[in-house]
Design an enzyme around this catalytic site. Structure first.
Site, mmCIF file in Angstrom:
data_model
loop_
_atom_site.group_PDB
_atom_site.id
_atom_site.type_symbol
_atom_site.label_atom_id
_atom_site.label_comp_id
_atom_site.label_asym_id
_atom_site.label_seq_id
_atom_site.Cartn_x
_atom_site.Cartn_y
_atom_site.Cartn_z
ATOM 1 N N ALA A 133 0.862 -1.176 0.000
ATOM 2 C CA ALA A 133 0.000 0.000 0.000
ATOM 3 C C ALA A 133 0.899 1.226 0.000
ATOM 4 O O ALA A 133 2.113 1.124 0.118
ATOM 5 C CB ALA A 133 -0.894 -0.008 1.233
ATOM 6 N N HIS A 134 0.303 2.392 -0.111
ATOM 7 C CA HIS A 134 1.117 3.591 -0.289
ATOM 8 C C HIS A 134 0.462 4.749 0.462
ATOM 9 O O HIS A 134 -0.664 5.103 0.155
ATOM 10 C CB HIS A 134 1.177 3.918 -1.779
ATOM 11 C CG HIS A 134 2.341 4.784 -2.151
ATOM 12 N ND1 HIS A 134 2.686 5.888 -1.436
ATOM 13 C CD2 HIS A 134 3.223 4.706 -3.171
ATOM 14 C CE1 HIS A 134 3.743 6.451 -1.998
ATOM 15 N NE2 HIS A 134 4.073 5.756 -3.052
ATOM 16 N N PRO A 135 1.160 5.367 1.402
ATOM 17 C CA PRO A 135 0.578 6.510 2.106
ATOM 18 C C PRO A 135 0.276 7.688 1.192
ATOM 19 O O PRO A 135 -0.342 8.638 1.605
ATOM 20 C CB PRO A 135 1.669 6.905 3.112
ATOM 21 C CG PRO A 135 2.533 5.725 3.249
ATOM 22 C CD PRO A 135 2.469 5.013 1.937
#
Length: 918
Positions: free
Chosen positions: A132-134
């Site tokens: 996932a990616h902030p």
């Protein structure tokens, strides 16, 4: 006169023309969509065709430009694929660097025959790991609209459509753009982990299987065209190996929302998705197994298995229907029954206990099909299906569990305190000698400290509950799907041995007469520069530990060698010391870690924690692999794929196939080079210690200059990013907002500088280092210039630095600097930054004897085409930031909150234009 085929230069120019032509077509379609939607006021401002607004662009310009950039990105991807095809047609497949034809040609040129090449391929095991990616900003609905547009774009390329058919395609594109305009583009509510998991599952279940079909076909064709026998390749089995991993639902480093329940649910979601994938693929294959009873001898084993599954399903309606429809086609009948059994598993009912059991049925289909004389059906249909079963199993992807060493220390302190160990509650403060003395003695015993139902609270329960989920999965489904236990911020041996202690407590340790061993691999993650420098000593001591040796002995590969995974962090090292010092530290660490493994007969699988931006390790895959230290590529290779990078690389079939082929073929040729060629000293290596040291000094001097934090927080939109709802994970490891760069995650650190067009982490310090060399030892600078083209490492790093410099924009940097309220503070830091920018650019141009625009025209084209609309977006963002900060400062929270969607749209639009977040 015979017409000569086009050259590479002609193909490149043809690509530029095709970009302009296709983009004009799509922008015109966007104009039609705006007209239909009643947004005529925006039509004069269409990017690349209308007026560039100067001061007060109308509302909707952000969205207009954001969609314009999405279309441009799509066009560039499509044109790149078209030019690759054309290049293959006129120059040859082996002219394309990084793909199978070139890799097999290069291995043959090294003197390797098919047998030696197969031995290399047998060791190649590549695993992209989706995370996932902030800072991933796009919603899944937007990506669905992109896929619809892309499909129409592909259709539009077909040259034989009539005008009427082309009008229909255009109408569908306009309709898709209408829908895209009215589809909410950004996350106004922070996405939860399950939404991130569903996004990853989309790629794993719905896109990668089709890409694997093409990838397998490309490899088989390249093998045949190299003159190698197909029988040899098929006898070797499914090589080279490609599989997938994920961190979503397992990465709990600084992510308090990743609970044990989330991990359990994530494993369940992926298992269900794997059954859906296999059922879909099986139904497609079964539909083509229409061999008739009347024309073929039916093996008794096939008839018997049809009866067995019919009986085991116990559902007369389904089995009668399959019998009535397919009794005359027994292979299809058996395929339908297998699919029905998988459907039961999708519904959570009993079915196949393991992939091996399912493969036995597929083997029966394949063997009997071949015996019927239909070998091509097996080759084209059943073999690819069995390959997917081998890759995806009943787990879809390997789930790693990552946690921070400091969190583990707190968990162990709570555990020892609850168990009544003397001074155990202070474990986190013990010296390394005290920890090791305790752990070495304690790990000799198989008994846990507490009963498995005991609740301790806090970090201890968080770790143990997660591990117990893994224990339960192992009992029900075996080890498939369970990755490693990764320890981020590994700083000493006890950080790794402590995980064994926690694993024993949860039941993840197996006990034998020879001693205990851990069911899952424990993996160090070395991130900071200091940790990278000390990593060989830590790894050596870990590999020498009896418990590690027993654990690794259980995982001996087909070559008889133990293996150990080691993860390298490209983010924190860069944040600590700048790009040049970080890359050199990573390079040195890999060299020394490889020696550490070789001395112990252990091959290392490096897991590269590369991000989506150059300063966090990104860059062309084949160039990255070519720059790896000689001997460090064992064949096993893992690499993170993050957030928007996943969409850029894998959102459509052509791109996904191309990028997976780059990974696999790149790993193969690099493994062969490291194994069969004599290591050559990098001619730039003598200069690197000096350059890295001076670069680091300049970079850290900037960060330590008084007032830097205040300047940074005002000149970039970091405060907006900390308040955004872009990803499920907090921007800071501790989850607290504050003014510490040390606690700030590397992704928002890079993203904030990117949004303000500084790109500072990707170049700052390099100019100072080169100037120090040139002024102190000009003869060495001249020598560096002379050998630069022969240095794969420095060539890779400087090319990436140059890309960052070209992506930065001095005018916009100065406009963002106007947000800094104190004029003296602004001047102080901008003077330093602008001087370093000029210094770095000028010295690199001197080394390469020319500007990047002249040497890399494709990169120059992609940057230039974006600049005018980007300037509009940046100026809007500066105005929004100024107003929003004023509202926050005067505590008008409701007004500030109401501005936030506009802020998020601004961030997203600029990210689309730059093709990068963090």
């Amino acid at each position: 006169m015979t017409e000569l085929p086009p050259t590479r230069e002609q193909l490149r120019l043809e690509g530029f023309e095709l970009i302009d032509e296709t983009l004009s077509f799509l922008v015109a379609c966007l104009g039609d969509a705006l007209k239909s939607l009643g947004e005529e006021s925006l039509i004069p401002y269409l990017p690349w065709s209308g007026t560039v607004p100067e001061n007060h662009p109308p509302d909707g310009t952000q969205q207009l430009y954001s969609i314009g950039f999405q279309l441009l990105n799509m066009v560039e991807e499509r044109v790149a694929a078209a030019i690759r095809r054309e290049r293959e047609k006129v120059i040859g497949a082996d002219s394309i660097r990084g793909l199978w034809p070139r890799a097999l040609r290069d291995m043959s040129a090294m003197g390797l025959g098919p047998k030696e090449i197969l031995a290399v391929l047998a060791d190649v095991d590549v695993q992209p790991v989706l995370t996932a990616h902030p800072t991933e900003a796009k919603r899944a609905s937007v990506r669905e609209r992109h896929r619809a547009l892309y499909e129409e774009l592909v259709r539009n390329e077909y040259p034989k459509y009539t005008d009427r058919e082309r009008r229909r395609i255009r109408e569908r594109i306009v309709t898709a753009l209408e829908t895209l305009w009215r589809t909410g583009e950004i996350h106004l509510v922070r996405p939860d982990i399950f939404r991130e998991m569903r996004d990853a599952i989309h790629y794993l279940r719905d896109l990668f299987p089709s890409a694997l079909n093409r990838l397998d076909m490309h490899f088989t064709e390249a093998w045949r065209e190299s003159g190698f026998p197909l029988e040899m390749l098929r006898a070797a089995g499914n090589i080279p190996r490609l599989s997938f991993g994920t961190w979503i639902g397992g990465d709990r480093d600084g992510h308090p929302l990743v609970t044990s329940e989330v991990t359990a649910k994530g494993l369940e979601m992926m298992r269900r998705a794997s059954f859906q994938l296999l059922k879909r693929e099986l139904e497609q294959v079964a539909g083509q197994l229409t061999l008739s009873r009347q024309l073929n001898d039916i093996p008794e084993a096939l008839e018997r298995r049809i009866d067995e599954i019919t009986f085991s399903l116990g559902d007369e309606e389904i089995t009668s229907d399959l019998h009535d429809r397919h009794h005359e086609e027994p292979w299809r009948h058996l395929g339908g029954l297998i699919a029905a059994r998988l459907q039961r598993q999708i519904e959570g009912k009993p079915g196949y206990k393991s992939p091996k059991e399912l493969d036995a049925d597929l083997d029966l289909l394949a063997t009997s099909i071949r015996e019927a004389g239909c070998g091509l059906i097996d080759e084209q249909l059943l073999r690819p299906l069995r390959q997917k079963l081998e890759i995806f199993g009943f787990h879809l992807a390997m789930l790693d569990v990552r946690q921070n060493s400091e969190f583990h220390d707190k968990a162990i302190s709570l555990l020892l305190g609850a168990a009544g160990v003397a001074d155990g509650a202070n474990y986190a403060g013990w010296s390394e000698e005290q920890r090791l003395a305790f752990l070495n003695e304690e790990l000799k015993s198989p008994r846990p400290f507490l009963h498995d139902t005991a609740r301790i609270g806090g970090e201890a329960d968080a770790v143990l509950d997660c591990y117990r989920v893994l224990v339960k999965h192992r009992k029900e489904w075996g080890d498939a799907g369970l990755g490693a236990l990764i320890v981020s911020m590994t700083r000493q041996l006890s950080d790794l041995l402590g995980v064994f202690l926690l694993a024993r407590e949860a039941g993840l340790m197996e006990h034998t007469e020879e001693g205990s061993w851990c069911a899952l691999e424990v993996v160090p993650l070395f991130e900071t520069m200091d940790d990278l420098d000390r990593s060989p000593g830590i790894l050596g001591a870990f590999l020498d530990h009896p418990l590690t040796q027993r654990t690794n002995e259980k995982r001996i590969g087909s070559d008889g060698k133990q293996s150990q995974q080691v993860m390298l962090g490209y983010s924190d090292s860069n944040k600590d010391c700048g790009i040049l010092a970080a890359q050199w530290a990573l390079h040195r660490a890999q060299e020394n870690l490889t020696k550490t493994g070789d001395e112990r007969g252990v091959k290392l699988c490096f897991f590269h924690g590369r991000g989506g931006t150059i300063s966090r390790g990104a860059g062309p895959t084949h160039w990255f692999m070519a720059s790896l230290p000689h001997g460090s590529m064992s064949g096993e290779f893992r690499m993170t794929e993050q957030g928007e990078t996943i969409a850029q690389k894998y959102a459509n079939l052509a791109n996904a196939t191309y990028n997976l082929e780059l990974l696999l073929a790149g790993a193969a040729i690099t493994t062969a080079m490291h194994r069969y060629t004599t290591p050559k000293a990098d001619p730039a290596e003598p200069f690197l210690p000096f350059l890295a040291e001076k670069s680091q000094e300049a970079y850290q001097s900037l960060l330590k200059t008084e007032g830097f934090i205040e300047f940074y927080r005002q000149v970039t939109p970091i405060d907006a990013l900390e308040n955004s709802r872009i990803g499920s994970r907090p921007a800071r490891r501790s989850g607290k907002k504050g003014h510490s760069i040390a606690d700030l995650r590397a992704i928002p650190w890079v993203f904030s500088w990117t949004q303000a067009r500084f790109y500072l982490p990707g170049w700052f310090g390099v100019g100072s280092a080169l100037e120090a060399l040139k002024s102190s030892e000009p003869e060495k600078f001249a020598a560096l210039k002379g050998v630069l083209k022969q240095s794969t490492f420095l060539g890779y790093v400087f090319t990436n630095v140059e890309t960052n410099l070209a992506s930065a924009n001095l005018d916009l940097m100065n406009e963002y600097a106007a947000l800094v309220e104190d004029p003296a503070l602004r001047k102080k830091f901008m003077d330093i930054i602008v001087a370093e920018f000029h210094r770095t650019r000028d010295l690199l141009e001197g080394l390469y004897e020319g500007s990047m625009d002249d040497r890399r025209p494709r990169m120059a084209k992609t940057l230039a085409i974006r600049e005018a609309p980007l300037k509009v977006l940046h100026r809007q963002q500066i105005a929004i930031l100024r107003d929003w900060r004023e509202l926050v400062a005067t505590e008008r929270e409701a007004d500030a909150e109401s501005m936030f969607p506009k802020m998020l749209l601004s961030i997203n639009a600029i990210a689309s234009g730059l093709r990068t977040t963090g």
